[in-house]
Design an enzyme around this catalytic site. Structure first.
Site, PDB file in Angstrom:
ATOM      1  CD  GLU A  65      -3.019   0.902   0.200  1.00  0.00           C
ATOM      2  OE1 GLU A  65      -2.989   2.034  -0.774  1.00  0.00           O
ATOM      3  OE2 GLU A  65      -3.726  -0.021  -0.137  1.00  0.00           O
ATOM      4  CD  GLU A  72      -2.633   5.578  -6.610  1.00  0.00           C
ATOM      5  OE1 GLU A  72      -2.877   6.048  -5.732  1.00  0.00           O
ATOM      6  OE2 GLU A  72      -3.124   4.363  -7.060  1.00  0.00           O
TER       7      GLU A  72
END
Length: 121
Positions: A65, A72
């Protein structure tokens, strides 16, 4: 930044972990789930091996994560607009989180199977 002492490097890592938790709801969800799982392990008296296996699986999810968040963030900064290849990069990173999560679920199901005699047979 190279050659800095451990304290400085640790501070950067701590800041990165905190940023991931602040920015990403998924990180907070995974963190909450981790606490719940550890409470469950304690309540069921899980042996140390299961603590280690679940801890490794949960750690894998958190690491995936965080890498997804880093990828991102970098992709959005470098190319704020829509681009098919940036989309692929983000999808692959999200897929890594999904795979890590599925591994963690399988580890959890394996532990549950040890608690329920009918499932272990």
């Amino acid at each position: 930044m190279k050659g800095q002492g451990f304290t400085h490097r640790f501070g950067y890592a701590r800041a990165g972990i905190l940023a991931a938790f602040r920015r990403e709801r998924s990180m907070r969800t995974h963190g909450f789930a981790l606490v719940a799982v550890f409470v469950f392990l304690a309540a069921t008296g899980a042996p140390p091996l299961w603590w280690a296996l679940v801890g490794l699986a949960a750690g894998l999810v958190l690491v995936a994560e965080m890498l997804n968040t880093a990828i991102e963030t970098l992709a959005d900064h470098l190319h704020p607009g829509q681009h098919p290849e940036i989309g692929v990069v983000k999808d692959v990173a999200a897929g890594a989180v999904l795979v890590a999560s599925l591994v963690a679920v399988l580890v959890g199901l394996a532990y549950l199977a040890t608690l329920l005699p009918g499932l272990a047979a």
